[in-house]
Design an enzyme around this catalytic site. Sequence first.
Site, PDB file in Angstrom:
ATOM      1  N   GLY A  55       1.323  -0.184   2.434  1.00 23.85           N
ATOM      2  CA  GLY A  55       0.313   0.724   1.888  1.00 23.85           C
ATOM      3  C   GLY A  55      -0.782   0.899   2.916  1.00 23.85           C
ATOM      4  N   CYS A  82       4.576  -5.621   4.971  1.00 25.86           N
ATOM      5  CA  CYS A  82       3.363  -5.042   5.566  1.00 25.86           C
ATOM      6  C   CYS A  82       2.143  -5.274   4.652  1.00 25.86           C
ATOM      7  CB  CYS A  82       3.591  -3.572   5.882  1.00 25.86           C
ATOM      8  SG  CYS A  82       2.344  -2.938   7.013  1.00 25.86           S
ATOM      9  N   TYR A  83       1.574  -4.232   4.044  1.00 23.22           N
ATOM     10  CA  TYR A  83       0.442  -4.467   3.128  1.00 23.22           C
ATOM     11  C   TYR A  83       0.851  -5.460   2.037  1.00 23.22           C
ATOM     12  CZ  TYR A  83      -3.049  -3.659  -0.514  1.00 23.22           C
ATOM     13  OH  TYR A  83      -4.013  -3.838  -1.468  1.00 23.22           O
ATOM     14  N   HIS A 170       8.506  -3.698   9.010  1.00 22.86           N
ATOM     15  CA  HIS A 170       9.188  -2.933   7.952  1.00 22.86           C
ATOM     16  C   HIS A 170      10.705  -3.041   8.102  1.00 22.86           C
ATOM     17  CE1 HIS A 170       5.767  -0.663   6.236  1.00 22.86           C
ATOM     18  NE2 HIS A 170       5.234  -0.839   7.434  1.00 22.86           N
ATOM     19  N   GLU A 172      12.905  -2.034   6.176  1.00 24.20           N
ATOM     20  CA  GLU A 172      13.601  -0.900   5.563  1.00 24.20           C
ATOM     21  C   GLU A 172      13.771   0.291   6.497  1.00 24.20           C
ATOM     22  OE1 GLU A 172      10.544  -1.804   5.143  1.00 24.20           O
ATOM     23  OE2 GLU A 172       9.185  -0.176   4.620  1.00 24.20           O
ATOM     24  N   ASP A 228      22.797  19.304  -7.327  1.00 25.20           N
ATOM     25  CA  ASP A 228      22.412  18.532  -8.505  1.00 25.20           C
ATOM     26  C   ASP A 228      22.997  19.110  -9.799  1.00 25.20           C
ATOM     27  OD1 ASP A 228      21.002  17.178  -6.604  1.00 25.20           O
ATOM     28  OD2 ASP A 228      19.073  18.093  -7.100  1.00 25.20           O
ATOM     29  N   LYS A 367      19.618  11.301  -3.646  1.00 19.76           N
ATOM     30  CA  LYS A 367      20.480  12.438  -3.280  1.00 19.76           C
ATOM     31  C   LYS A 367      21.836  11.987  -2.732  1.00 19.76           C
ATOM     32  CE  LYS A 367      20.336  16.987  -3.039  1.00 19.76           C
ATOM     33  NZ  LYS A 367      19.670  17.865  -4.008  1.00 19.76           N
TER      34      LYS A 367
END
Length: 511
Positions: A55, A82-83, A170, A172, A228, A367
Amino acid sequence: MKQDKIVVVDFGGQYNQLIARRVRQCHVYSEVVPYTISLDALRDESVKGIIFTGGPNSVYDEKSPKISKEIFNLHKPILGICYGAQLLSYLLGGHVSSATISEYGKTEVKVIRPESKLFQGVSSTTEVFMSHTDYIDTIPEGFTLTSLTENCPTGSFECEERKIYATQFHPEVMHSVQGQKMLENFVLGICGCKGDWKCETFIEDQIKEIREKTNGKKVLLGLSGGVDSAVVAALVSKAIGKNLYCVFVDHGLMRKNEGDEVESVFSKFDLNFIRANAQDLFFSRLQGVAEPEQKRKIIGATFLEVFEAETKKLSECEFLAQGTIYPDRIESGLGISAKIKSHHNVGGLPKNMSFKGLVEPLRDLFKDEVREVGRLLGLPDFIVNRQPFPGPGLGVRIIGEVTPEKVRIVQDADYIFRQELHRAGIDHEISQYFAALSNMRSVGVMGDFRTYDYAVVLRAVQTDDFMTAKPYPIPYDVLTTIVDRIVNEVKGVNRVLYDFTSKPPATIELE
Ligand code: XMP
């Protein structure tokens, strides 16, 4: 038995969705929740672990997002990123300082506790992505340092006993080369998730759920031909067959042959496919209109009118199915880092329609998962891998007045553009590409004759979020072939321009 779940607590980081997607890549279901979530919701036995996102704030800001210390009394494994790492350090008695310069980008991290469960199977030095100004100068008591980088003495730390882990970097983000392995170690190893979240099981569960919910009643779906709504159609049809009514409004502003292709795909499914051919109505309403917003409004309103006229005949439908997907829900304010995007879909619902209930089977999917479900349900590649297409269709790809003649030109040019990018093997690398029609006519020469024809614009962009985009560098020889074919094969075009502008300042579409 409830599905194992990892809860991603959102503290405003830009990668919150990405963390949830990475967890799902470990075949574990994961959800993003705001930091204001009640602890009771986290107490549920299905929650096998919790991840605190990054964040933009500093933990010492009074207004920075925080969570109650009580969360540690739930005794669930926690990973702070992180944050999130700074916050858990702060809450547990560590200390966070502000550095004079920010550390941003790729950096090498040295693992100093190789026995750490987070770093099993990870090399002793590995590249990670950092993005922070504050850093943890004192880790909480009872914690052990597990890695460091040249500029950050606390790359990661943990308390194995309490199953609390923290990384300043991070894992990710794609640039963290072995980040996925670390997340897998947390989710499968430390949290003990079974890793049984799979699209096949998702389909089975949804079929059961849709049948139970609709209980023999009829369901209406607005089918646009996009990924979708197409996947919803395939899924709901598997569940309730002919009780599904799909209405496809053909506004004449689709890509070449697209209306027929959509019809041919869905006529093979067990459902009622209703095609409203409204091309002439749209063209007559758009006659003489050049202003982009006015065009959009006319297309949107006409779409609703046609949709409503069709659905009036289907008043026995008690449920409405919709192709809402997980990022739509996050972007509409589920998380706190919500970027509210104006969804200008022409598939909106007429205000006076009312239904007993909504069927939104893709509401929890990303998605890529939607595409996978579509593939498993037997939808063809051209639908499953379809690039985004604006609701108002070619109406926003033709500058100025929209006429059948201009639509024919754009469709033919766009068809050639797509064919050649596919032939060159680069179509899958480009986020969105299309031909558009500038309203410019210019002088050219064809044989011995002067021409005064339209200029086609080619657009190809690279983007992750469609909020910003970079032009895609199509190789010169591929461009040459495309341009030669368009001017030779498409009547009414004597010039082709390549739009090489980023977004911002341009937008992706021309209008
Ligand atoms: P812009 O042109 O705003 O487009 O840079 C960003 C992305 O949104 C798509 N787009 C739309 N999608 N209805 C839609 O469903 C619309 O009215 C619409 N306008 C733009 C565009 O194709 C791109 O992917």
